[in-house]
Scaffold this motif. Sequence first.
Motif, PDB file in Angstrom:
ATOM      1  N   ASN A 158     128.207 -31.837 -40.756  1.00 20.04           N
ATOM      2  CA  ASN A 158     127.537 -30.782 -40.003  1.00 20.04           C
ATOM      3  C   ASN A 158     128.523 -30.059 -39.096  1.00 20.04           C
ATOM      4  N   TRP A 210     122.699 -23.548 -36.128  1.00 22.65           N
ATOM      5  CA  TRP A 210     121.835 -24.588 -36.667  1.00 22.65           C
ATOM      6  C   TRP A 210     122.629 -25.841 -37.029  1.00 22.65           C
ATOM      7  N   GLN A 211     123.798 -25.663 -37.667  1.00 22.66           N
ATOM      8  CA  GLN A 211     124.624 -26.819 -38.034  1.00 22.66           C
ATOM      9  C   GLN A 211     125.158 -27.519 -36.784  1.00 22.66           C
ATOM     10  N   TRP A 212     125.455 -26.756 -35.742  1.00 21.49           N
ATOM     11  CA  TRP A 212     125.937 -27.357 -34.498  1.00 21.49           C
ATOM     12  C   TRP A 212     124.842 -28.225 -33.865  1.00 21.49           C
ATOM     13  N   THR A 213     123.594 -27.711 -33.863  1.00 21.01           N
ATOM     14  CA  THR A 213     122.501 -28.530 -33.309  1.00 21.01           C
ATOM     15  C   THR A 213     122.246 -29.762 -34.170  1.00 21.01           C
ATOM     16  N   ARG A 214     122.424 -29.652 -35.473  1.00 17.68           N
ATOM     17  CA  ARG A 214     122.298 -30.823 -36.348  1.00 17.68           C
ATOM     18  C   ARG A 214     123.399 -31.830 -36.043  1.00 17.68           C
ATOM     19  N   PHE A 215     124.608 -31.329 -35.765  1.00 16.91           N
ATOM     20  CA  PHE A 215     125.722 -32.226 -35.452  1.00 16.91           C
ATOM     21  C   PHE A 215     125.459 -32.974 -34.152  1.00 16.91           C
ATOM     22  N   GLU A 216     124.873 -32.290 -33.167  1.00 16.43           N
ATOM     23  CA  GLU A 216     124.620 -32.917 -31.874  1.00 16.43           C
ATOM     24  C   GLU A 216     123.407 -33.839 -31.896  1.00 16.43           C
ATOM     25  N   SER A 217     122.584 -33.766 -32.920  1.00 16.07           N
ATOM     26  CA  SER A 217     121.411 -34.632 -32.991  1.00 16.07           C
ATOM     27  C   SER A 217     121.833 -36.065 -33.329  1.00 16.07           C
ATOM     28  N   SER A 252     121.092 -37.778 -35.893  1.00 13.62           N
ATOM     29  CA  SER A 252     121.423 -37.970 -37.310  1.00 13.62           C
ATOM     30  C   SER A 252     122.565 -37.076 -37.771  1.00 13.62           C
ATOM     31  N   GLY A 253     123.235 -36.411 -36.849  1.00 16.60           N
ATOM     32  CA  GLY A 253     124.322 -35.498 -37.211  1.00 16.60           C
ATOM     33  C   GLY A 253     125.547 -36.237 -37.695  1.00 16.60           C
TER      34      GLY A 253
END
Length: 146
Positions: free
Chosen positions: A44, A30-37, A39-40
């Motif tokens: 993250n 989940w944190q990896w997908t947040r980082f790649e978004s 707003s990451g």
Amino acid sequence: MSSPRRRTHRPALIVLTVVAAAACLALAWWQWTRFESASGTGQNLGYALQWPAFAVAVIYAYRRFVVLESDPEEARKVAEKSRVDEIPEGILPERPTTPSAAALADLDPRADKALIEYNRYLAELRAADAPESQSTDSTPSSKGPQ
């Protein structure tokens, strides 16, 4: 001849370990997908790298628990290594000392300059209020009886 190792597996602990490790890996994903978004942030990414380490720590803790439980000799060795006889000097901060009640009772109030000054100030305040309290005005005072 040494006693054979006792193998006891507790299904509840295995399930707890698997669930905890899976939760840690899910949080890492989940944190990896947040980082790649869009707003990451780097925070993250840091969490995405930390969560797998937590999953490994959970598995290691379970493995260590099983080893220490099944091998009393290993548990004794660990207990000997972690034994602390006394706390070395200088590790803990010094406790602040306060004077005892007996030491404070020995003080002469006539020699305490701060107390003398405070009592003088209170006497001045009382003297300043004295003419006001002797007035013949019948309005009640907010100060109460004196």
